[in-house]
Structures are given as C-alpha cells and as structure tokens.
Scaffold this active site. Structure first.
Site, PDB file in Angstrom:
ATOM      1  NE  ARG A 230      -4.293  -1.130  -0.130  1.00  0.00           N
ATOM      2  CZ  ARG A 230      -4.447  -2.240  -0.863  1.00  0.00           C
ATOM      3  NH1 ARG A 230      -3.378  -2.460  -1.489  1.00  0.00           N
ATOM      4  NH2 ARG A 230      -5.490  -2.834  -0.715  1.00  0.00           N
ATOM      5  CG  HIS A 278      -3.219   0.226  -6.605  1.00  0.00           C
ATOM      6  ND1 HIS A 278      -3.485   0.595  -5.292  1.00  0.00           N
ATOM      7  CD2 HIS A 278      -3.335  -1.382  -6.324  1.00  0.00           C
ATOM      8  CE1 HIS A 278      -3.801  -0.201  -4.469  1.00  0.00           C
ATOM      9  NE2 HIS A 278      -3.929  -1.578  -5.149  1.00  0.00           N
TER      10      HIS A 278
HETATM   11  P1  NDP Z   1      -1.852 -11.534   4.264  1.00  0.00           P
HETATM   12  O1  NDP Z   1      -2.866 -11.167   5.553  1.00  0.00           O
HETATM   13  O2  NDP Z   1      -1.942 -12.919   3.887  1.00  0.00           O
HETATM   14  O3  NDP Z   1      -0.355 -11.499   4.663  1.00  0.00           O
HETATM   15  C1  NDP Z   1       0.278 -10.191   5.365  1.00  0.00           C
HETATM   16  C2  NDP Z   1       1.567 -10.433   5.887  1.00  0.00           C
HETATM   17  O4  NDP Z   1       1.857  -9.531   6.370  1.00  0.00           O
HETATM   18  C3  NDP Z   1       1.441 -11.600   6.991  1.00  0.00           C
HETATM   19  O5  NDP Z   1       2.729 -12.369   6.892  1.00  0.00           O
HETATM   20  C4  NDP Z   1       1.575 -10.825   8.248  1.00  0.00           C
HETATM   21  O6  NDP Z   1       2.263 -11.345   9.375  1.00  0.00           O
HETATM   22  C5  NDP Z   1       2.490  -9.594   7.796  1.00  0.00           C
HETATM   23  N1  NDP Z   1       2.254  -8.426   8.516  1.00  0.00           N
HETATM   24  C6  NDP Z   1       1.226  -7.787   9.052  1.00  0.00           C
HETATM   25  N2  NDP Z   1       1.467  -6.935   9.969  1.00  0.00           N
HETATM   26  C7  NDP Z   1       2.871  -6.886  10.193  1.00  0.00           C
HETATM   27  C8  NDP Z   1       3.640  -6.324  11.034  1.00  0.00           C
HETATM   28  N3  NDP Z   1       3.562  -5.377  11.816  1.00  0.00           N
HETATM   29  N4  NDP Z   1       4.890  -6.690  10.909  1.00  0.00           N
HETATM   30  C9  NDP Z   1       5.507  -7.461  10.166  1.00  0.00           C
HETATM   31  N5  NDP Z   1       4.693  -8.488   9.512  1.00  0.00           N
HETATM   32  C10 NDP Z   1       3.394  -7.933   9.351  1.00  0.00           C
HETATM   33  O7  NDP Z   1      -2.015 -10.677   3.027  1.00  0.00           O
HETATM   34  P2  NDP Z   1      -1.711 -10.934   1.515  1.00  0.00           P
HETATM   35  O8  NDP Z   1      -0.410 -11.373   1.231  1.00  0.00           O
HETATM   36  O9  NDP Z   1      -3.141 -11.487   0.972  1.00  0.00           O
HETATM   37  O10 NDP Z   1      -1.843  -9.167   0.812  1.00  0.00           O
HETATM   38  C11 NDP Z   1      -0.850  -8.505   1.609  1.00  0.00           C
HETATM   39  C12 NDP Z   1      -1.288  -6.925   0.988  1.00  0.00           C
HETATM   40  O11 NDP Z   1      -0.865  -6.933  -0.365  1.00  0.00           O
HETATM   41  C13 NDP Z   1      -2.742  -6.443   0.978  1.00  0.00           C
HETATM   42  O12 NDP Z   1      -2.870  -6.025   2.279  1.00  0.00           O
HETATM   43  C14 NDP Z   1      -2.798  -5.447  -0.010  1.00  0.00           C
HETATM   44  O13 NDP Z   1      -2.249  -4.279   0.756  1.00  0.00           O
HETATM   45  C15 NDP Z   1      -1.780  -5.712  -0.992  1.00  0.00           C
HETATM   46  N6  NDP Z   1      -2.113  -6.078  -2.313  1.00  0.00           N
HETATM   47  C16 NDP Z   1      -1.745  -5.284  -3.128  1.00  0.00           C
HETATM   48  C17 NDP Z   1      -2.227  -5.468  -4.470  1.00  0.00           C
HETATM   49  C18 NDP Z   1      -1.792  -4.563  -5.611  1.00  0.00           C
HETATM   50  O14 NDP Z   1      -2.380  -4.568  -6.646  1.00  0.00           O
HETATM   51  N7  NDP Z   1      -0.907  -3.790  -5.401  1.00  0.00           N
HETATM   52  C19 NDP Z   1      -2.947  -6.582  -4.861  1.00  0.00           C
HETATM   53  C20 NDP Z   1      -3.265  -7.496  -3.600  1.00  0.00           C
HETATM   54  C21 NDP Z   1      -2.764  -7.170  -2.457  1.00  0.00           C
HETATM   55  P3  NDP Z   1       1.589 -12.682   9.864  1.00  0.00           P
HETATM   56  O15 NDP Z   1       1.894 -13.766   8.731  1.00  0.00           O
HETATM   57  O16 NDP Z   1       2.350 -13.039  11.270  1.00  0.00           O
HETATM   58  O17 NDP Z   1       0.239 -12.225  10.221  1.00  0.00           O
HETATM   59  C1  OXD Z   2      -6.077  -5.555  -3.404  1.00  0.00           C
HETATM   60  C2  OXD Z   2      -5.508  -4.438  -4.281  1.00  0.00           C
HETATM   61  O1  OXD Z   2      -5.640  -5.149  -1.996  1.00  0.00           O
HETATM   62  O2  OXD Z   2      -5.944  -4.673  -5.470  1.00  0.00           O
HETATM   63  O3  OXD Z   2      -6.257  -6.485  -3.705  1.00  0.00           O
HETATM   64  O4  OXD Z   2      -4.902  -3.369  -4.154  1.00  0.00           O
END
Ligand code: NDP
Ligand code: OXD
Length: 315
Positions: A230, A278
């Site tokens: 993000r 994005h």
């Molecule tokens: P998940 O919830 O599966 O994974 C999130 C990861 O981040 C987990 O490993 C989590 O740790 C870690 N995390 C969260 N908070 C912290 C912290 N404070 N410190 C360290 N690690 C942390 O999400 P996804 O992988 O499915 O998606 C991740 C993000 O990707 C979405 O939230 C979105 O913002 C972004 N995204 C962007 C897209 C784009 O087109 N640019 C498309 C899709 C997603 P833990 O495993 O320990 O919980």
């Molecule tokens: C998502 C994105 O969060 O597209 O899936 O950013």
C-alpha cells in the site's frame, strides 16, 4: 436478500459478472440501494465512511481486494464478519509482478532501456539470481507465493512477518526486534505488507539505510525497493532522497501515498523508478464475483467463511 455493490468504479462489471452466474440475484448498486433493510451482503471497495452502518440487516462484508485498509478506516464499520479476496487469479498476478520487477533490476533493464533510447551498446555488470538476496516483507498469501516464484529463479530468500514462520528455502524473521537483522541481509526488498497502524510509514529513510550495503560484492549496484503493498507504507520524499544519496539503486512502486500519483510527483521522471498504476494484481470481475458468490453460499449454508479479517490486527 439483496447484495449491495458499493464503492468500486467497477460496480457494473461486478454486477453483470455475478448475474451471469446467478441470474435471479437481487443486486443493488450504491447509491441506488432500495429499502436499506433488504441488504444482507455487501461487496465493497473503499465505501464512503459511515455508509455501511446504514444497513441494519447486513450480515457479511466482502472486500473486493486482498487489502482491507479501505474498510478498516471506517470507525463505524458494522461489526459483521469481513471476508477479504484471496484467489489464485489475484495471487498469480502478484507473483508475476514481483518476479518481473526483481528481474528488471537484477538485469538492470531500466539502464538498458535508456541505452536503447541513446543507441548505446554497452554491457553492464549484472549479478546472477543466485547471488542476490531478496527480502520479502510480509509472508502471507502474497509473500509466500512470491517466495515460490523467486525460488524458481534461483534467488536467495529471506522473509519478515509479524509471527514466526517456517518456510523451506526462506530464512524467516519475525517481529520488530528482528527487522534490522532481516534488512541487513537484503539486497532487494519486496513489500507486500498490509496497511495497519503498525505498518504505516514503515518504508522510510531509516529503514532504507539498513538495507545491505554489501550487494556490490555480488555485482548489485545498490539496494532495490519493490512496493506492491500500500502507498501509505512508504514515505515518498524519503525514497527520492535515498535514491539521490545512492542508498537505493532503484525502486518499483505500484502503490502511492496519493493515487493516482499526481503529475507533479518527481517519482514520474526518476530514471530508476518504475511506476505502475496500482495494478500489480488486478483480478477480473468474473473471478471476484465467483469468489463472492461462494462466500455468500457458504454463509447461507452455515459453513465457515474463508479468509476472515481480524479487526483487531486490521488485516
Ligand atoms: P496476508 O494477510 O495473507 O499477509 C500479510 C502479511 O503481512 C503476513 O505475513 C503478516 O504477518 C504480515 N504483517 C502484517 N502486519 C505486520 C507487522 N506489523 N509486522 C510484520 N509483518 C506484518 O495478506 P496478503 O499477502 O494476501 O496481501 C498483503 C497485502 O498486499 C494486502 O493487504 C494489500 O495491501 C496488498 N495487495 C496489493 C495489491 C496490488 O495490486 N498492489 C493486490 C493484492 C494485495 P503474519 O503472517 O505474522 O500475520
Ligand atoms: C488488493 C488490491 O488489495 O488490489 O487486492 O490492492
């Protein structure tokens, strides 16, 4: 029961994809909600703050995206389950984006493209994939899938998450206390963190200064940042300053503090910044509506929902 599609610019596309699968589904598109008490389900992307609390019969919110910061920022979000979008269609696209951008910088493509514009034939030193240490910030659905893709390329892998993970082929770090150790062995930092109060602004000058400065021994011209999480995770002025100070060699940014990225942003014209709008992972209306209808069917059948968001963690 009625389904409300709210917030997304693609509402009509989602509605017609859902109607193709369930022709008699009662779908309302914000702001034409009809009687508010009819609405049981909401498919949402960045709904107006306070909008969802108007539906007293709401049972389930489904996020159009994997990230749910667009919902969590609503202080009046109803206390019903929130399910986020997780689908191989989305994950596969993210893996493609990450592999593309890791290779882009490892193979110094932005410089070669510039050389092409200048009609210059010159080799640049390039590391082999196995010499490069990629650090995955976030080891969730996206981070783990990216690890598999990058392993196939032969990169050395490390990852950082909130809770400890064990992933074959990935050196795993967890928590704030191990962040510095994670960064100090990272040549290419790939961020797929969610935006929460804990992660806002995490990609700042201090963090970038902690990335490995030893990449040069592996023919890396300097550390690289790839952010597909993000925009509010990053401080853009710090990224520019780090690039100009040589603390970063290059960056690929898919997300921005303000979207669309304003035309006045110096990021647009930086020679070693790769900008995408994005769309690192942008799923199709068909895949999203298939997923949404599956969640609604599970809910109606009393089966456990998938990919439920923890409102306390915020992701
Ligand atoms: P998940 O919830 O599966 O994974 C999130 C990861 O981040 C987990 O490993 C989590 O740790 C870690 N995390 C969260 N908070 C912290 C912290 N404070 N410190 C360290 N690690 C942390 O999400 P996804 O992988 O499915 O998606 C991740 C993000 O990707 C979405 O939230 C979105 O913002 C972004 N995204 C962007 C897209 C784009 O087109 N640019 C498309 C899709 C997603 P833990 O495993 O320990 O919980
Ligand atoms: C998502 C994105 O969060 O597209 O899936 O950013």
């Amino acid at each position: 029961m009625a389904l409300l599609i709210i917030g997304s610019q693609r509402s009509e596309e989602f509605a017609s994809a859902a109607r193709e699968q369930v022709p008699d589904l009662d779908i309302r598109i914000w702001p034409d909600t009809g009687p508010v008490e009819d609405i049981r389900y909401a498919l949402a992307w960045g709904p107006p703050v306070g909008a969802l609390k108007r539906f007293p019969g709401l049972e389930l919110i489904i996020s159009v995206g994997a990230g749910v910061d667009h919902l969590m920022k609503d202080p009046e979000l109803p206390g019903v389950p929130v399910v986020r979008y997780v689908d191989p269609d989305l994950t596969g696209r993210m893996v493609g984006y990450i592999a593309l951008n890791v290779l882009m910088h490892l193979r110094r493509m932005s410089e070669y493209l510039e050389q092409q514009r200048q009609r210059t034939w010159r080799y640049l030193p390039e590391p082999a994939a196995h010499e490069v240490r990629v650090g995955l910030m976030g080891l969730g659905v996206m981070g783990k899938a990216a690890a598999k893709g990058l392993e196939a390329l032969g990169c050395q892998l490390r990852g950082w998450s909130r809770t400890q993970k064990t992933i074959e082929g990935v050196e795993c770090f967890a928590g704030q206390e191990s962040l510095d150790a994670f960064l100090s062995g990272t040549d290419i930092l790939v961020c797929t963190l969610p935006l929460t109060p804990d992660t806002r602004g995490i990609i700042n000058r201090d963090l970038m200064r902690k990335l490995s400065r030893h990449g040069r021994h592996r023919r890396m011209p300097g550390p690289v940042l790839i952010n597909a999480g993000r925009g509010a995770l990053q401080i853009e002025a710090d990224i520019l300053a780090a690039l100009d100070a040589g603390e970063l060699y290059a960056a690929s940014l898919d997300v921005f503090e303000t979207e669309p990225l304003p035309a006045s942003s110096p990021l647009w014209s930086h020679p070693r910044v790769v900008i995408t709008p994005h769309n690192a992972a942008e799923s199709t209306p068909e895949a999203i509506s298939r997923y949404m209808l599956r969640q609604i069917a599970r809910h109606r059948a009393g089966l456990p929902l998938e990919n439920i968001v923890d409102p306390v963690r915020g992701y």
